[in-house]
Design a protein around this motif. Structure first.
Motif, PDB file in Angstrom:
ATOM      1  N   GLU A 196       7.237   6.497 -12.035  1.00 31.14           N
ATOM      2  CA  GLU A 196       8.539   6.278 -12.032  1.00 31.14           C
ATOM      3  C   GLU A 196       9.414   7.091 -12.197  1.00 31.14           C
ATOM      4  OE1 GLU A 196       8.447   2.183 -13.612  1.00 31.14           O
ATOM      5  OE2 GLU A 196       7.356   1.326 -11.888  1.00 31.14           O
ATOM      6  N   ARG A 197       9.156   7.832 -13.241  1.00 26.89           N
ATOM      7  CA  ARG A 197      10.206   8.914 -14.057  1.00 26.89           C
ATOM      8  C   ARG A 197      10.221  10.097 -12.807  1.00 26.89           C
ATOM      9  NH1 ARG A 197       7.198   9.076 -19.243  1.00 26.89           N
ATOM     10  NH2 ARG A 197       8.152   7.771 -20.272  1.00 26.89           N
ATOM     11  N   LEU A 198       9.057  10.307 -12.166  1.00 23.25           N
ATOM     12  CA  LEU A 198       9.041  11.364 -10.974  1.00 23.25           C
ATOM     13  C   LEU A 198       9.658  10.782  -9.991  1.00 23.25           C
ATOM     14  CD1 LEU A 198       5.166  12.253 -11.602  1.00 23.25           C
ATOM     15  CD2 LEU A 198       7.233  13.740 -12.154  1.00 23.25           C
ATOM     16  N   LEU A 199       9.520   9.451  -9.262  1.00 20.40           N
ATOM     17  CA  LEU A 199       9.960   9.017  -8.131  1.00 20.40           C
ATOM     18  C   LEU A 199      11.471   8.510  -8.180  1.00 20.40           C
ATOM     19  CD1 LEU A 199       7.037   6.731  -7.363  1.00 20.40           C
ATOM     20  CD2 LEU A 199       7.384   8.797  -6.519  1.00 20.40           C
ATOM     21  N   PHE A 200      12.116   7.983  -9.404  1.00 20.73           N
ATOM     22  CA  PHE A 200      13.379   7.354  -9.288  1.00 20.73           C
ATOM     23  C   PHE A 200      14.023   8.134 -10.428  1.00 20.73           C
ATOM     24  CE2 PHE A 200      10.055   4.100  -8.306  1.00 20.73           C
ATOM     25  CZ  PHE A 200      10.343   3.871  -6.859  1.00 20.73           C
ATOM     26  N   LEU A 246       0.823  -1.457  -0.057  1.00 21.53           N
ATOM     27  CA  LEU A 246      -0.025  -0.082  -0.037  1.00 21.53           C
ATOM     28  C   LEU A 246       0.912   1.072  -0.084  1.00 21.53           C
ATOM     29  CD1 LEU A 246      -2.569  -1.369   2.474  1.00 21.53           C
ATOM     30  CD2 LEU A 246      -3.310  -0.698   0.204  1.00 21.53           C
ATOM     31  N   ALA A 247       1.983   1.158   0.840  1.00 22.15           N
ATOM     32  CA  ALA A 247       3.030   2.455   0.689  1.00 22.15           C
ATOM     33  C   ALA A 247       3.373   2.727  -0.676  1.00 22.15           C
ATOM     34  CB  ALA A 247       4.233   1.992   1.737  1.00 22.15           C
ATOM     35  N   GLU A 248       3.743   1.390  -1.537  1.00 19.62           N
ATOM     36  CA  GLU A 248       4.288   1.755  -2.722  1.00 19.62           C
ATOM     37  C   GLU A 248       3.062   2.350  -3.647  1.00 19.62           C
ATOM     38  OE1 GLU A 248       5.945  -1.125  -6.268  1.00 19.62           O
ATOM     39  OE2 GLU A 248       4.382  -1.893  -4.906  1.00 19.62           O
ATOM     40  N   GLY A 249       1.986   2.030  -3.592  1.00 14.76           N
ATOM     41  CA  GLY A 249       0.905   2.541  -4.297  1.00 14.76           C
ATOM     42  C   GLY A 249       0.617   3.938  -3.898  1.00 14.76           C
ATOM     43  N   MET A 250       0.591   4.376  -2.740  1.00 15.15           N
ATOM     44  CA  MET A 250       0.655   5.726  -2.167  1.00 15.15           C
ATOM     45  C   MET A 250       1.870   6.741  -2.905  1.00 15.15           C
ATOM     46  SD  MET A 250      -2.107   5.995  -0.518  1.00 15.15           S
ATOM     47  CE  MET A 250      -1.966   7.679   0.096  1.00 15.15           C
ATOM     48  N   SER A 251       3.008   5.978  -3.091  1.00 19.25           N
ATOM     49  CA  SER A 251       4.211   7.090  -3.666  1.00 19.25           C
ATOM     50  C   SER A 251       3.661   7.236  -5.282  1.00 19.25           C
ATOM     51  CB  SER A 251       5.379   6.100  -3.562  1.00 19.25           C
ATOM     52  OG  SER A 251       5.963   6.073  -2.614  1.00 19.25           O
ATOM     53  N   TYR A 252       3.111   6.425  -5.812  1.00 20.11           N
ATOM     54  CA  TYR A 252       2.761   6.685  -7.420  1.00 20.11           C
ATOM     55  C   TYR A 252       1.624   7.503  -7.412  1.00 20.11           C
ATOM     56  CZ  TYR A 252       5.897   2.675  -8.799  1.00 20.11           C
ATOM     57  OH  TYR A 252       6.873   1.685  -9.221  1.00 20.11           O
ATOM     58  N   LYS A 253       0.606   7.325  -6.538  1.00 21.57           N
ATOM     59  CA  LYS A 253      -0.548   8.163  -6.337  1.00 21.57           C
ATOM     60  C   LYS A 253      -0.107   9.616  -6.106  1.00 21.57           C
ATOM     61  CE  LYS A 253      -4.133   6.450  -3.989  1.00 21.57           C
ATOM     62  NZ  LYS A 253      -5.099   6.266  -3.020  1.00 21.57           N
ATOM     63  N   ALA A 254       0.673  10.075  -5.119  1.00 19.40           N
ATOM     64  CA  ALA A 254       1.071  11.335  -4.913  1.00 19.40           C
ATOM     65  C   ALA A 254       1.800  11.986  -6.064  1.00 19.40           C
ATOM     66  CB  ALA A 254       1.934  11.385  -3.687  1.00 19.40           C
ATOM     67  N   ALA A 255       2.664  10.941  -6.711  1.00 16.23           N
ATOM     68  CA  ALA A 255       3.411  11.607  -7.688  1.00 16.23           C
ATOM     69  C   ALA A 255       2.700  12.084  -8.801  1.00 16.23           C
ATOM     70  CB  ALA A 255       4.705  10.510  -8.016  1.00 16.23           C
ATOM     71  N   LEU A 256       1.735  11.061  -9.404  1.00 15.33           N
ATOM     72  CA  LEU A 256       0.890  11.644 -10.365  1.00 15.33           C
ATOM     73  C   LEU A 256      -0.145  12.765  -9.936  1.00 15.33           C
ATOM     74  CD1 LEU A 256       0.463   8.237 -12.910  1.00 15.33           C
ATOM     75  CD2 LEU A 256       2.085  10.235 -12.830  1.00 15.33           C
ATOM     76  N   ALA A 257      -0.492  12.750  -9.008  1.00 11.01           N
ATOM     77  CA  ALA A 257      -1.544  13.840  -8.508  1.00 11.01           C
ATOM     78  C   ALA A 257      -0.835  15.021  -8.248  1.00 11.01           C
ATOM     79  CB  ALA A 257      -2.123  13.441  -6.992  1.00 11.01           C
ATOM     80  N   GLY A 258       0.549  15.127  -8.382  1.00 10.35           N
ATOM     81  CA  GLY A 258       1.252  16.587  -8.541  1.00 10.35           C
ATOM     82  C   GLY A 258       1.226  17.134  -6.982  1.00 10.35           C
ATOM     83  N   LEU A 259       1.555  16.004  -5.901  1.00  8.37           N
ATOM     84  CA  LEU A 259       1.607  16.554  -4.870  1.00  8.37           C
ATOM     85  C   LEU A 259       2.994  16.345  -4.193  1.00  8.37           C
ATOM     86  CD1 LEU A 259      -1.618  14.555  -3.333  1.00  8.37           C
ATOM     87  CD2 LEU A 259      -1.327  17.144  -3.772  1.00  8.37           C
ATOM     88  N   ALA A 260       3.286  17.403  -3.327  1.00 10.97           N
ATOM     89  CA  ALA A 260       4.864  17.314  -2.759  1.00 10.97           C
ATOM     90  C   ALA A 260       4.599  16.474  -1.622  1.00 10.97           C
ATOM     91  CB  ALA A 260       5.249  18.639  -2.354  1.00 10.97           C
ATOM     92  N   GLN A 261       4.551  15.103  -1.847  1.00 13.31           N
ATOM     93  CA  GLN A 261       4.538  14.160  -0.930  1.00 13.31           C
ATOM     94  C   GLN A 261       4.900  12.854  -1.401  1.00 13.31           C
ATOM     95  OE1 GLN A 261       1.579  16.539   1.943  1.00 13.31           O
ATOM     96  NE2 GLN A 261       3.093  14.639   1.809  1.00 13.31           N
ATOM     97  N   GLY A 262       5.622  12.061  -0.166  1.00 15.61           N
ATOM     98  CA  GLY A 262       5.993  10.778  -0.380  1.00 15.61           C
ATOM     99  C   GLY A 262       4.632   9.760  -0.488  1.00 15.61           C
ATOM    100  N   GLY A 263       5.165   8.533  -0.253  1.00 17.07           N
ATOM    101  CA  GLY A 263       4.122   7.383  -0.170  1.00 17.07           C
ATOM    102  C   GLY A 263       4.579   6.558   1.131  1.00 17.07           C
ATOM    103  N   GLY A 264       3.478   6.570   2.210  1.00 17.73           N
ATOM    104  CA  GLY A 264       3.665   5.667   3.067  1.00 17.73           C
ATOM    105  C   GLY A 264       2.255   4.990   3.464  1.00 17.73           C
ATOM    106  N   LYS A 265       2.369   4.242   4.423  1.00 17.96           N
ATOM    107  CA  LYS A 265       1.169   3.387   5.005  1.00 17.96           C
ATOM    108  C   LYS A 265       1.304   2.983   6.216  1.00 17.96           C
ATOM    109  CE  LYS A 265      -2.937   2.641   3.134  1.00 17.96           C
ATOM    110  NZ  LYS A 265      -3.733   3.889   2.106  1.00 17.96           N
ATOM    111  N   ALA A 266       0.384   2.799   7.175  1.00 13.13           N
ATOM    112  CA  ALA A 266       0.331   2.298   8.464  1.00 13.13           C
ATOM    113  C   ALA A 266      -0.534   1.239   8.717  1.00 13.13           C
ATOM    114  CB  ALA A 266       0.326   3.488   9.587  1.00 13.13           C
ATOM    115  N   VAL A 267      -0.267   0.204   9.484  1.00 18.98           N
ATOM    116  CA  VAL A 267      -1.134  -0.739   9.623  1.00 18.98           C
ATOM    117  C   VAL A 267      -1.138  -1.204  11.156  1.00 18.98           C
ATOM    118  CG1 VAL A 267      -1.309  -3.508   9.531  1.00 18.98           C
ATOM    119  CG2 VAL A 267      -1.463  -2.181   7.406  1.00 18.98           C
ATOM    120  N   ILE A 268      -2.408  -1.064  12.044  1.00 20.26           N
ATOM    121  CA  ILE A 268      -2.250  -1.684  13.132  1.00 20.26           C
ATOM    122  C   ILE A 268      -3.065  -2.986  13.333  1.00 20.26           C
ATOM    123  CG2 ILE A 268      -3.035  -1.014  15.544  1.00 20.26           C
ATOM    124  CD1 ILE A 268      -3.040   1.923  14.867  1.00 20.26           C
ATOM    125  N   MET A 269      -2.510  -3.917  13.727  1.00 19.93           N
ATOM    126  CA  MET A 269      -3.140  -5.371  13.776  1.00 19.93           C
ATOM    127  C   MET A 269      -4.392  -5.235  15.018  1.00 19.93           C
ATOM    128  SD  MET A 269      -0.059  -7.677  13.474  1.00 19.93           S
ATOM    129  CE  MET A 269      -0.741  -9.185  13.446  1.00 19.93           C
TER     130      MET A 269
END
Length: 339
Positions: free
Chosen positions: A334-338, A59-82
């Motif tokens: 990926e062009r934006l992220l890497f 999910l964190a990976e997906g958030m990076s891609y989402k933020a990049a293509l949305a034009g946001l100054a954000q990286g991608g992360g995710k939290a999970v509480i069991m």
């Protein structure tokens, strides 16, 4: 574990246990090249720790891609509480999670996700400022639904030749906060709605309020429709389920809809137009990111209006290059992220 992190190019993986509350949490930070990682916190029952970690990483990976293509100054992360079998003090558990978030010094900003609420984020906010979608911030699911609705119109135009949804048969799988709000918009646009959800009460409500047709969850994927809109949990498309589909396009709010990247090619081979999930469902992220930085409403609206334009551009490239829109979107992100 390091091999798994390398496979998705994850920057960091944080685990914490708070004995007093029973909190067992994972925070995955995928990429911070464009800014601090932002992503929701899930509070779900998992079979084991490995399942929770895998979920957070993907999910964190997906958030990076989402933020990049949305034009946001954000990286991608995710939290999970069991989610523990017995929960004595929910507020104390989320305060403990807030301390975990705060210990990362702003590298990760948390938000609501499956199983969490604005009230939970209020508890997190007692311990850290690195949190959004609190009760004062508003419900991001409304904005996710608005973006998906606009994306469905762009998808209908690309696949069916018109963005007029009147009388189109649209199947909505999952009637949670996003799915139900989307169903309301689709009904107002004149679409014929097919709906399914594990909660029969929500299905009945959609029948009564929107004139929707109920379909058993296990039958919805194989039901003929113009557009299938998955709005539940991810991973629903694999080789078996793709073979069952009887739709012209897939455009929905669920994250990580494809069980693996090759499924996008199988959809393409069947002539089913696929809206990359992290592009079409980016409205909620756009809202929480810009709202957290104090952006004015008009800037949020303008950024939201980029969702259908971005999808249209991806579809045009995919058609010209004769490949899946998912492959095109990945390459652009990926062009934006890497670089």
């Amino acid at each position: 574990m390091f091999a798994q992190m390398e496979a998705v190019r994850l920057e960091a993986l944080h685990l914490a246990h708070d004995p007093a509350t029973g909190m067992r949490a994972v925070i995955a930070i995928h990429n911070t090249r464009l800014g601090p990682a932002l992503g929701g916190c899930r509070f779900l029952a998992y079979a084991d720790e490995e399942s929770a970690i895998r979920d957070a990483m993907r999910l964190a990976e997906g958030m990076s891609y989402k933020a990049a293509l949305a034009g946001l100054a954000q990286g991608g992360g995710k939290a999970v509480i069991m989610r523990p079998p017995h929960l004595n003090d929910r507020a104390a558990l989320f305060e403990a999670f807030g301390r975990m978030v705060d210990s990362l010094g702003g590298r990760y900003i948390t938000a609501v996700d499956s199983g969490t609420s604005a009230a939970d984020m209020d508890c997190v906010a007692r311990q850290t400022t690195h949190v959004t979608s609190t009760s004062q911030g508003g419900d991001p699911s409304v904005h996710t639904a608005l973006g998906v609705f606009a994306g469905i119109r762009a998808t209908a135009l690309a696949r069916l030749g018109s963005d007029d949804l009147e009388d189109l048969r649209i199947a909505v799988q999952g009637l949670g906060h996003v799915g139900f709000a989307l169903a309301e918009q689709l009904a107002a646009a004149g679409a014929e709605l097919l709906v399914s959800d594990h909660n029969p009460g929500l299905v009945q409500l959609a029948v009564e309020q929107f004139g929707a047709h109920p379909v058993p969850s296990e039958a919805l994927l194989a039901t003929p429709c113009d557009i299938l809109s998955p709005c539940g949990l991810g991973g629903i498309f694999n080789s078996l389920t793709v073979a069952q589909l009887r739709c012209a396009a897939v455009a929905g709010a669920a994250n990580n809809q494809l069980s693996h990247p090759g499924i996008a090619d199988e959809l393409e081979a069947r002539g089913i137009l696929y809206a990359p999930d992290y592009v079409i469902n980016s409205g909620g992220l756009i809202y929480v990111s810009l709202q957290h930085e104090g952006a004015p409403p008009e800037r949020i609206t303008a950024q939201m209006q980029e969702i259908p334009r971005r999808l249209t551009d991806i579809y045009a490239h995919a058609q010209a290059e004769k490949r899946s829109p998912a492959r095109v979107a990945d390459q652009q992100a990926e062009r934006l992220l890497f670089g």
